[in-house]
Design a protein around this motif. Structure first.
Motif, PDB file in Angstrom:
ATOM      1  N   ASP A  97       0.805  -1.235   0.000  1.00 35.98           N
ATOM      2  CA  ASP A  97       0.000   0.000   0.000  1.00 35.98           C
ATOM      3  C   ASP A  97       0.833   1.278   0.000  1.00 35.98           C
ATOM      4  O   ASP A  97       0.276   2.376   0.114  1.00 35.98           O
ATOM      5  CB  ASP A  97      -0.967   0.044   1.200  1.00 35.98           C
ATOM      6  CG  ASP A  97      -1.927  -1.137   1.189  1.00 35.98           C
ATOM      7  OD1 ASP A  97      -2.345  -1.535   0.079  1.00 35.98           O
ATOM      8  OD2 ASP A  97      -2.252  -1.651   2.273  1.00 35.98           O
ATOM      9  N   TYR A  98       2.159   1.175  -0.128  1.00 42.44           N
ATOM     10  CA  TYR A  98       2.980   2.398  -0.185  1.00 42.44           C
ATOM     11  C   TYR A  98       2.684   3.168  -1.465  1.00 42.44           C
ATOM     12  O   TYR A  98       2.605   2.593  -2.559  1.00 42.44           O
ATOM     13  CB  TYR A  98       4.469   2.037  -0.139  1.00 42.44           C
ATOM     14  CG  TYR A  98       5.374   3.205  -0.445  1.00 42.44           C
ATOM     15  CD1 TYR A  98       5.554   4.237   0.472  1.00 42.44           C
ATOM     16  CD2 TYR A  98       6.015   3.289  -1.672  1.00 42.44           C
ATOM     17  CE1 TYR A  98       6.377   5.318   0.185  1.00 42.44           C
ATOM     18  CE2 TYR A  98       6.845   4.372  -1.968  1.00 42.44           C
ATOM     19  CZ  TYR A  98       7.020   5.367  -1.043  1.00 42.44           C
ATOM     20  OH  TYR A  98       7.823   6.446  -1.335  1.00 42.44           O
ATOM     21  N   GLN A  99       2.534   4.481  -1.345  1.00 41.73           N
ATOM     22  CA  GLN A  99       2.341   5.335  -2.505  1.00 41.73           C
ATOM     23  C   GLN A  99       3.449   6.376  -2.548  1.00 41.73           C
ATOM     24  O   GLN A  99       3.678   7.097  -1.583  1.00 41.73           O
ATOM     25  CB  GLN A  99       0.977   6.017  -2.471  1.00 41.73           C
ATOM     26  CG  GLN A  99      -0.177   5.031  -2.630  1.00 41.73           C
ATOM     27  CD  GLN A  99      -1.469   5.687  -3.073  1.00 41.73           C
ATOM     28  OE1 GLN A  99      -1.479   6.838  -3.480  1.00 41.73           O
ATOM     29  NE2 GLN A  99      -2.562   4.943  -2.999  1.00 41.73           N
ATOM     30  N   ALA A 100       4.136   6.415  -3.663  1.00 43.18           N
ATOM     31  CA  ALA A 100       5.273   7.319  -3.816  1.00 43.18           C
ATOM     32  C   ALA A 100       4.797   8.770  -3.926  1.00 43.18           C
ATOM     33  O   ALA A 100       3.723   9.037  -4.466  1.00 43.18           O
ATOM     34  CB  ALA A 100       6.079   6.945  -5.053  1.00 43.18           C
ATOM     35  N   PRO A 101       5.599   9.713  -3.444  1.00 41.36           N
ATOM     36  CA  PRO A 101       5.227  11.133  -3.536  1.00 41.36           C
ATOM     37  C   PRO A 101       5.651  11.787  -4.844  1.00 41.36           C
ATOM     38  O   PRO A 101       5.517  12.997  -4.993  1.00 41.36           O
ATOM     39  CB  PRO A 101       5.987  11.747  -2.347  1.00 41.36           C
ATOM     40  CG  PRO A 101       7.215  10.905  -2.220  1.00 41.36           C
ATOM     41  CD  PRO A 101       6.797   9.508  -2.596  1.00 41.36           C
ATOM     42  N   TYR A 102       6.174  11.019  -5.772  1.00 37.99           N
ATOM     43  CA  TYR A 102       6.612  11.581  -7.046  1.00 37.99           C
ATOM     44  C   TYR A 102       6.502  10.521  -8.139  1.00 37.99           C
ATOM     45  O   TYR A 102       6.297   9.344  -7.861  1.00 37.99           O
ATOM     46  CB  TYR A 102       8.052  12.102  -6.953  1.00 37.99           C
ATOM     47  CG  TYR A 102       9.102  11.032  -6.745  1.00 37.99           C
ATOM     48  CD1 TYR A 102       9.861  10.569  -7.807  1.00 37.99           C
ATOM     49  CD2 TYR A 102       9.330  10.481  -5.488  1.00 37.99           C
ATOM     50  CE1 TYR A 102      10.822   9.589  -7.635  1.00 37.99           C
ATOM     51  CE2 TYR A 102      10.280   9.496  -5.293  1.00 37.99           C
ATOM     52  CZ  TYR A 102      11.029   9.057  -6.374  1.00 37.99           C
ATOM     53  OH  TYR A 102      11.968   8.079  -6.190  1.00 37.99           O
ATOM     54  N   GLU A 103       6.649  10.969  -9.381  1.00 37.41           N
ATOM     55  CA  GLU A 103       6.482  10.110 -10.550  1.00 37.41           C
ATOM     56  C   GLU A 103       7.837   9.815 -11.181  1.00 37.41           C
ATOM     57  O   GLU A 103       8.679  10.707 -11.319  1.00 37.41           O
ATOM     58  CB  GLU A 103       5.593  10.825 -11.572  1.00 37.41           C
ATOM     59  CG  GLU A 103       5.067   9.943 -12.674  1.00 37.41           C
ATOM     60  CD  GLU A 103       3.779   9.219 -12.289  1.00 37.41           C
ATOM     61  OE1 GLU A 103       3.649   8.046 -12.659  1.00 37.41           O
ATOM     62  OE2 GLU A 103       2.925   9.822 -11.616  1.00 37.41           O
ATOM     63  N   ALA A 104       8.055   8.575 -11.559  1.00 37.01           N
ATOM     64  CA  ALA A 104       9.282   8.211 -12.270  1.00 37.01           C
ATOM     65  C   ALA A 104       9.367   8.974 -13.586  1.00 37.01           C
ATOM     66  O   ALA A 104       8.362   9.190 -14.267  1.00 37.01           O
ATOM     67  CB  ALA A 104       9.315   6.709 -12.528  1.00 37.01           C
ATOM     68  N   THR A 105      10.572   9.364 -13.958  1.00 41.60           N
ATOM     69  CA  THR A 105      10.772  10.122 -15.193  1.00 41.60           C
ATOM     70  C   THR A 105      10.238   9.385 -16.406  1.00 41.60           C
ATOM     71  O   THR A 105       9.618   9.986 -17.297  1.00 41.60           O
ATOM     72  CB  THR A 105      12.270  10.432 -15.381  1.00 41.60           C
ATOM     73  OG1 THR A 105      12.702  11.305 -14.336  1.00 41.60           O
ATOM     74  CG2 THR A 105      12.540  11.094 -16.721  1.00 41.60           C
ATOM     75  N   ARG A 124      16.940   6.514 -14.440  1.00 37.72           N
ATOM     76  CA  ARG A 124      16.501   5.612 -13.373  1.00 37.72           C
ATOM     77  C   ARG A 124      15.776   6.375 -12.262  1.00 37.72           C
ATOM     78  O   ARG A 124      15.438   5.775 -11.230  1.00 37.72           O
ATOM     79  CB  ARG A 124      17.697   4.867 -12.781  1.00 37.72           C
ATOM     80  CG  ARG A 124      18.364   3.891 -13.745  1.00 37.72           C
ATOM     81  CD  ARG A 124      19.466   3.083 -13.087  1.00 37.72           C
ATOM     82  NE  ARG A 124      20.525   3.925 -12.573  1.00 37.72           N
ATOM     83  CZ  ARG A 124      20.795   4.101 -11.282  1.00 37.72           C
ATOM     84  NH1 ARG A 124      20.068   3.494 -10.357  1.00 37.72           N
ATOM     85  NH2 ARG A 124      21.774   4.889 -10.911  1.00 37.72           N
ATOM     86  N   TYR A 125      15.536   7.656 -12.452  1.00 37.57           N
ATOM     87  CA  TYR A 125      14.843   8.437 -11.421  1.00 37.57           C
ATOM     88  C   TYR A 125      13.424   7.894 -11.238  1.00 37.57           C
ATOM     89  O   TYR A 125      12.631   7.851 -12.173  1.00 37.57           O
ATOM     90  CB  TYR A 125      14.791   9.909 -11.816  1.00 37.57           C
ATOM     91  CG  TYR A 125      14.123  10.796 -10.780  1.00 37.57           C
ATOM     92  CD1 TYR A 125      14.773  11.109  -9.585  1.00 37.57           C
ATOM     93  CD2 TYR A 125      12.860  11.317 -11.002  1.00 37.57           C
ATOM     94  CE1 TYR A 125      14.171  11.922  -8.639  1.00 37.57           C
ATOM     95  CE2 TYR A 125      12.251  12.133 -10.059  1.00 37.57           C
ATOM     96  CZ  TYR A 125      12.904  12.432  -8.884  1.00 37.57           C
ATOM     97  OH  TYR A 125      12.299  13.240  -7.942  1.00 37.57           O
TER      98      TYR A 125
END
Length: 482
Positions: A94-102, A196-197
């Motif tokens: 259920d972890y949600q990242a605070p940003y989007e991969a490039t 790889r960001y």
């Protein structure tokens, strides 16, 4: 024929809308996903919103992006806003990242429709997707066999036509090996060519993002969209991206192709060997010059990788401690107890194994004996590649020594690790490679691996495209699709 170009042409001619295409994929996923389990999370709202934007842009007479209307999936170790990014691990449930991969942003900028997150071996550590904390994916060619790993969910989704293309990550073969097992095209770019960001790190000096698709042309189109410099990634190469489409010519006359002799020895199945020999005859008939090339240090690739990769994993996965994000074990009698319980409950067996191997190899008294020595051998492996490329334009060999194996057949870790024996050297050298379908053995696909010098993706694509155009292996589909 490029499926991506076909779909885009249908959009432009108003034969189908992006919304219709997206709904068709969602319906097909709904029918087949219980069999294959290639997805961990679907993103229907995001996909439909993107589809509507494409249809509205077309109605306004605006030019469409090169991937407009192309329904794609993301491996679930790519950070995605408003959707879980679990790496198939309980510790990130259920972890949600605070940003989007490039790469996600680049795909959507090109018009792609991102429909979901695919299954993988936990933290990309595995060769079969059996290490997923949420159950394995299945190979569409035979549901009793594995789809490969760690990008098994992405490969299975492409093979089953649940998506047009997908992204995977390749640390030791995790794009190419599942591509071979599932009979699709898998491209591992030169290290640094794709940002790889936003990729959750396994082994930072080895990880690379790349496409899986049904044809070489489709893989080239996706690579074109995601390649290029990114200031958010310190390892990103600040170089101009070539036009990969211009490399797609069926003429390879005069190109020198080297067969890596170390990849065709003991452990490679007779069916795979026969398919590779036949593929070489096809390349020869197209005008390529075939010769055998020895890369003697390649035999040390497996032990070298399984020191370097676990060492980097040990450091990268230290951040999962139950404090900042992810699973926290409670109650705990002490802070140290909370660390231990969180990691014990959150990590699976294979991840724990690799963390322990890496921690041991980095410990006092063993650092020089293992890690430093492995780095030196890594340099020798890269030199083998560079020496070979003074004689030939590309190297070839099997992508994997066997076809897809049945679930539970490789309980012994070493036998599982050997599945990547042909793909690992390329990651250690940081160079690019592609796996393309080249035959079948007892109904299961076989992959031909083509390897190139640093940033030689145009040459890789040229050879792969020429072979693909001369054969029909890429046109085969799993029986339940037709």
């Amino acid at each position: 024929m490029s499926l991506i170009r076909t779909l885009r042409e249908q959009l432009v001619k108003r034969e189908r809308s992006a919304v219709e295409l997206t709904q068709e994929h969602l319906d097909w996923i709904d029918q087949t996903e219980p069999l294959i389990h290639s997805f961990l999370h679907l993103m229907p709202e995001r996909a439909m919103a993107q589809a509507r934007r494409i249809d509205q842009a077309l109605a306004r007479g605006e030019a469409l992006g090169p991937l407009a209307g192309v329904v794609m999936a993301l491996k679930d170790n790519l950070c995605t806003l408003n959707a879980p990014t679990t790496c198939a691990s309980q510790i990130l449930k259920d972890y949600q990242a605070p940003y989007e991969a490039t790469v996600n942003l680049k795909l959507e900028a090109a018009g792609a429709i991102l429909i979901g997150k695919t299954n993988l071996d936990e933290f990309a550590m595995g060769s079969s997707t059996e290490n997923s904390a949420y159950g394995p994916s299945r190979n569409p060619w035979d549901l009793g066999t594995v789809p490969g790993g760690s990008s098994g969910g992405s490969a299975a989704a492409v093979a089953a036509r649940l998506v047009v293309a997908a992204l995977g990550s390749d640390t030791g073969g995790s794009i190419r090996q599942p591509a071979a097992f599932c009979g699709v095209v898998g491209l591992k770019p030169t290290y640094g060519l794709v940002s790889r960001y936003g990729l959750v790190a396994f082994a930072s000096s080895l990880d690379q993002i790349g496409p899986l698709a049904n044809t070489v042309e489709d893989a080239a189109l996706v690579l074109q969209a995601i390649a290029g410099y990114d200031p958010y990634d310190s390892t990103s190469l600040n170089l101009a991206v070539p036009d990969y489409n211009s490399a797609l010519i069926p003429d390879i006359k005069g190109l020198k192709v080297g067969l890596v002799t170390e990849f065709i020895g003991e452990g490679t199945s007779p069916g795979v060997l026969q398919a590779i020999e036949t593929a070489l005859e096809v390349l020869k008939s197209l005008g390529a010059e075939i010769q055998e090339v020895s890369c003697p240090q390649f035999k040390y690739g497996l032990p070298t990788y399984y020191i370097i990769a676990p060492c980097e994993a040990s450091a990268n996965l230290a951040r999962y401690d139950g404090v900042k994000y992810g699973l926290r074990a409670e109650p705990a009698e002490s802070l140290l107890g909370m660390y231990e319980q969180s990691r014990n409950q959150g990590f699976g067996r294979e991840v724990k194994r690799r963390i322990m191997i890496g921690t041991y190899a980095l410990s006092s008294g063993y650092y020089d004996a293992y890690y430093i020595k492995a780095l030196k051998v890594r340099t020798l492996i890269k030199e083998d590649f560079l020496n070979a490329f003074t004689k030939v334009d590309v190297l070839v060999g099997p992508t994997a020594p066997t076809t897809a194996f049945r679930f539970g057949d490789k309980e012994d870790p070493l036998s599982m690790y050997l599945s990547d024996v042909c793909t690992i050297p390329l990651n250690l050298a940081g160079m690019g490679g592609i796996s393309i379908p080249c035959g079948f053995d007892q109904g299961l696909p076989i992959g031909l691996q083509i390897m190139g010098a640093p940033l030689a993706e145009p040459t890789l694509l040229r050879v792969a495209y020429a072979y693909e155009q001369a054969t029909a292996w890429h046109q085969h589909q799993p029986s339940f699709i037709t």
